[in-house]
Enzyme design. Structure first.
Site, PDB file in Angstrom:
ATOM      1  N   ARG A  98       0.852  -1.194   0.000  1.00 16.25           N
ATOM      2  CA  ARG A  98       0.000   0.000   0.000  1.00 16.25           C
ATOM      3  C   ARG A  98       0.885   1.239   0.000  1.00 16.25           C
ATOM      4  O   ARG A  98       1.941   1.252   0.642  1.00 16.25           O
ATOM      5  CB  ARG A  98      -0.915   0.065   1.247  1.00 16.25           C
ATOM      6  N   ILE A  99       0.428   2.251  -0.703  1.00  9.26           N
ATOM      7  CA  ILE A  99       1.141   3.529  -0.674  1.00  9.26           C
ATOM      8  C   ILE A  99       0.675   4.300   0.554  1.00  9.26           C
ATOM      9  O   ILE A  99      -0.544   4.454   0.777  1.00  9.26           O
ATOM     10  CB  ILE A  99       0.873   4.327  -1.964  1.00  9.26           C
ATOM     11  N   LEU A 100       1.618   4.756   1.354  1.00  6.63           N
ATOM     12  CA  LEU A 100       1.272   5.504   2.573  1.00  6.63           C
ATOM     13  C   LEU A 100       1.180   6.997   2.246  1.00  6.63           C
ATOM     14  O   LEU A 100       2.041   7.542   1.554  1.00  6.63           O
ATOM     15  CB  LEU A 100       2.335   5.256   3.642  1.00  6.63           C
ATOM     16  N   ASN A 114      11.946   1.092   3.531  1.00  4.63           N
ATOM     17  CA  ASN A 114      11.279   0.228   2.558  1.00  4.63           C
ATOM     18  C   ASN A 114      12.347  -0.500   1.760  1.00  4.63           C
ATOM     19  O   ASN A 114      13.454   0.014   1.584  1.00  4.63           O
ATOM     20  CB  ASN A 114      10.420   1.076   1.611  1.00  4.63           C
ATOM     21  N   HIS A 116      12.871  -1.907  -2.041  1.00  3.12           N
ATOM     22  CA  HIS A 116      12.286  -1.764  -3.370  1.00  3.12           C
ATOM     23  C   HIS A 116      13.081  -2.640  -4.341  1.00  3.12           C
ATOM     24  O   HIS A 116      14.322  -2.564  -4.366  1.00  3.12           O
ATOM     25  CB  HIS A 116      12.350  -0.292  -3.812  1.00  3.12           C
ATOM     26  N   SER A 143      16.966  -2.036  -3.520  1.00  2.00           N
ATOM     27  CA  SER A 143      17.412  -0.876  -2.740  1.00  2.00           C
ATOM     28  C   SER A 143      16.628  -0.804  -1.440  1.00  2.00           C
ATOM     29  O   SER A 143      15.409  -0.979  -1.445  1.00  2.00           O
ATOM     30  CB  SER A 143      17.150   0.427  -3.509  1.00  2.00           C
ATOM     31  N   GLU A 150       7.465  11.316  -1.272  1.00  2.00           N
ATOM     32  CA  GLU A 150       7.451  10.974  -2.692  1.00  2.00           C
ATOM     33  C   GLU A 150       7.783   9.488  -2.862  1.00  2.00           C
ATOM     34  O   GLU A 150       8.789   9.000  -2.322  1.00  2.00           O
ATOM     35  CB  GLU A 150       8.484  11.829  -3.443  1.00  2.00           C
ATOM     36  N   LEU A 151       6.956   8.786  -3.626  1.00  2.62           N
ATOM     37  CA  LEU A 151       7.052   7.327  -3.728  1.00  2.62           C
ATOM     38  C   LEU A 151       8.432   6.870  -4.230  1.00  2.62           C
ATOM     39  O   LEU A 151       8.894   7.316  -5.290  1.00  2.62           O
ATOM     40  CB  LEU A 151       5.960   6.819  -4.689  1.00  2.62           C
ATOM     41  N   ASP A 152       9.052   5.963  -3.475  1.00  4.72           N
ATOM     42  CA  ASP A 152      10.327   5.330  -3.860  1.00  4.72           C
ATOM     43  C   ASP A 152      11.430   6.343  -4.158  1.00  4.72           C
ATOM     44  O   ASP A 152      12.324   6.087  -4.982  1.00  4.72           O
ATOM     45  CB  ASP A 152      10.128   4.416  -5.092  1.00  4.72           C
TER      46      ASP A 152
HETATM   47  C1  GRF Z   1       9.879  -8.134  -2.488  1.00  6.08           C
HETATM   48  O1  GRF Z   1      10.440  -8.311  -3.756  1.00  6.08           O
HETATM   49  C2  GRF Z   1       9.847  -6.678  -2.165  1.00  6.08           C
HETATM   50  O2  GRF Z   1      10.957  -5.996  -2.623  1.00  6.08           O
HETATM   51  C3  GRF Z   1       8.631  -6.268  -2.917  1.00  6.08           C
HETATM   52  O3  GRF Z   1       7.711  -7.294  -2.693  1.00  6.08           O
HETATM   53  C4  GRF Z   1       8.404  -8.494  -2.485  1.00  6.08           C
HETATM   54  C5  GRF Z   1       7.931  -9.014  -1.170  1.00  6.08           C
HETATM   55  O4  GRF Z   1       8.372 -10.266  -0.860  1.00  6.08           O
HETATM   56  N1  GRF Z   1       8.198  -4.961  -2.552  1.00  6.08           N
HETATM   57  P1  GRF Z   1       8.112 -10.883   0.597  1.00  6.08           P
HETATM   58  O5  GRF Z   1       6.656 -10.635   0.978  1.00  6.08           O
HETATM   59  O6  GRF Z   1       9.062 -10.228   1.540  1.00  6.08           O
HETATM   60  O7  GRF Z   1       8.380 -12.355   0.408  1.00  6.08           O
END
Ligand code: GRF
Length: 206
Positions: A98-100, A114, A116, A143, A150-152
């Site tokens: 979800r986007i916060l 996070n 990514h 990363s 701002e997202l990511d």
């Molecule tokens: C991971 O690749 C993470 O980077 C992405 O979703 C995936 C989640 O995997 N946002 P898990 O739920 O930790 O197994």
């Protein structure tokens, strides 16, 4: 003298799915490479496999389902209420889909991480593995970054790189990246906690 768990920085981990990154964090704590305590795992999906991983590790779980709330700000507020009960030093998004909203992010300035699945600043947003293949990059990866409004786009703490192989499809590439995520995330959390100065001092770890 070894201090109790109460001295450790506390994490609340937010998940939506399988929770393999959560498992990597649980394992790093168990093996002593990450000095922290997971106070709770919160999922926006009631059926997230990661909830079972948390239960197996004896970690309290909560579900705040986005479908039970009228909109993002209502969901964010309900999530914040659950989180506050655990007073975490750091919020860790681990496959949290979800986007916060900005109000939520402002509650925890510099205190949300996070992971990514791309080498930011390339490939923000979703579907990163397919987009990386389409772009023809030789290298891809993951990363860990601080969450900002701002997202990511928040400051990157650490990255892990993998080669893109000639026969890769999005699934094979995702699997190679995910294996790296599991090494990357606990190490990046440890590094960031030490920067926040909430990691135990050397004498507390004796
Ligand atoms: C991971 O690749 C993470 O980077 C992405 O979703 C995936 C989640 O995997 N946002 P898990 O739920 O930790 O197994």
């Amino acid at each position: 003298m070894r201090h109790g768990d109460a001295d450790l920085p506390t994490l609340v981990v937010l998940i939506s799915g399988n929770g393999s990154n959560l498992q990597a964090i649980i394992d790093a704590i168990a093996h002593g490479s990450l000095a922290a305590r997971i106070a709770a795992v919160i999922s926006n999906e009631p059926d997230a496999g990661g909830l079972e991983r948390a239960r197996r590790a004896g970690i309290p779980t909560r579900v705040v389902c986005h479908r039970d709330h009228a909109g993002r700000s209502e969901f964010d507020r309900a999530l914040a209420v659950e989180i506050e009960g655990f007073a975490p030093d750091l919020l860790v998004l681990a496959g949290f889909m979800r986007i916060l909203g900005a109000d939520f992010v402002r509650r925890y300035p510099g205190r949300i991480l996070n992971i990514h699945p791309a080498l930011l600043p390339r490939f923000r947003g979703t579907d990163t593995h397919r987009r990386a293949l389409e772009a023809g990059v030789a290298e891809h990866g993951a990363s860990v970054h601080v969450v900002t409004e701002e997202l990511d786009a928040g400051p990157v703490i650490r990255q892990a790189r993998v080669p893109v192989l000639p026969d890769d499809d999005p699934d094979t590439l995702a699997a190679r990246v995910l294996a790296e995520e599991h090494r990357l995330y606990p190490a990046a959390i440890a590094e960031y906690l030490s920067r926040l100065s909430v990691a135990p001092t050397a004498s507390q770890q004796d």
